[in-house]
Motif scaffolding. Structure first.
Motif, PDB file in Angstrom:
ATOM      1  N   GLY A  93       0.841  -1.175   0.000  1.00 58.07           N
ATOM      2  CA  GLY A  93       0.000   0.000   0.000  1.00 58.07           C
ATOM      3  C   GLY A  93       0.877   1.226   0.000  1.00 58.07           C
ATOM      4  O   GLY A  93       2.084   1.139  -0.149  1.00 58.07           O
ATOM      5  N   ALA A  94       0.244   2.334   0.176  1.00 60.42           N
ATOM      6  CA  ALA A  94       0.996   3.572   0.127  1.00 60.42           C
ATOM      7  C   ALA A  94       0.436   4.558   1.131  1.00 60.42           C
ATOM      8  O   ALA A  94      -0.727   4.483   1.521  1.00 60.42           O
ATOM      9  N   LEU A  95       1.289   5.458   1.526  1.00 63.53           N
ATOM     10  CA  LEU A  95       0.891   6.593   2.340  1.00 63.53           C
ATOM     11  C   LEU A  95       1.132   7.831   1.491  1.00 63.53           C
ATOM     12  O   LEU A  95       2.161   7.932   0.820  1.00 63.53           O
ATOM     13  N   VAL A  96       0.198   8.739   1.493  1.00 63.68           N
ATOM     14  CA  VAL A  96       0.370   9.988   0.781  1.00 63.68           C
ATOM     15  C   VAL A  96       0.529  11.081   1.827  1.00 63.68           C
ATOM     16  O   VAL A  96      -0.325  11.248   2.702  1.00 63.68           O
ATOM     17  N   VAL A  97       1.639  11.800   1.745  1.00 61.66           N
ATOM     18  CA  VAL A  97       1.978  12.820   2.730  1.00 61.66           C
ATOM     19  C   VAL A  97       2.066  14.163   2.032  1.00 61.66           C
ATOM     20  O   VAL A  97       2.761  14.303   1.027  1.00 61.66           O
ATOM     21  N   ALA A  98       1.354  15.156   2.549  1.00 60.99           N
ATOM     22  CA  ALA A  98       1.471  16.533   2.057  1.00 60.99           C
ATOM     23  C   ALA A  98       2.338  17.288   3.053  1.00 60.99           C
ATOM     24  O   ALA A  98       2.094  17.237   4.264  1.00 60.99           O
ATOM     25  N   LEU A  99       3.360  17.978   2.548  1.00 59.81           N
ATOM     26  CA  LEU A  99       4.279  18.684   3.426  1.00 59.81           C
ATOM     27  C   LEU A  99       4.858  19.900   2.739  1.00 59.81           C
ATOM     28  O   LEU A  99       4.851  20.007   1.517  1.00 59.81           O
TER      29      LEU A  99
END
Length: 137
Positions: free
Chosen positions: A67-73
């Protein structure tokens, strides 16, 4: 973020790969643990995204994308550096983790079976390409 002072926001897709012998409970536990650790950073958001299931024909020795994690930074202020350092540390602490991939704007870095020095050099080059500090004239 304030109107004119808004920093450039990056969206990073983080994909973990575990050994094929990892069971569903372990996969879920590690994904949630990584998400919790990422949430402790000064990031705008962290979301878990499940990829399509692994085919039954996958070899048992191959890593399995879970799976994946989507991170906004923010692209400034050292947040990206903190993110990559945290990922490197997390990978070193997980026996079942084989690889972590980070993709920003179609550019991917994969951390796997490398010494700490090799991973550090890869991360540094990736940081230069994706932070304001790396784009200075």
């Amino acid at each position: 973020m304030n109107g004119g002072d808004a920093a450039h926001v990056l969206t990073a897709r983080i994909v973990m790969a575990l050994a094929a012998e990892s069971d569903t409970d372990q996969v879920d536990r590690l994904a949630r643990q990584l998400r919790a650790e990422l949430s402790e950073l000064d990031v705008d958001s962290v979301a878990l995204v499940r990829d399509s299931p692994v085919p039954d024909s996958a070899k048992s020795a191959d890593p399995v994308a879970i799976g994946a994690l989507v991170v906004a930074l923010s692209a400034s202020g050292g947040v990206f550096t903190a993110l990559t350092e945290m990922l490197r540390d997390w990978l070193n602490r997980q026996a079942a983790a084989r690889k972590i991939s980070v993709t920003i704007d179609g550019d991917t870095i994969e951390l796997e079976r490398a010494t700490a020095d090799q991973r550090g050099a890869l991360i540094e080059a990736f940081l230069v390409r994706h932070t304001a500090e790396g784009r200075r004239p």
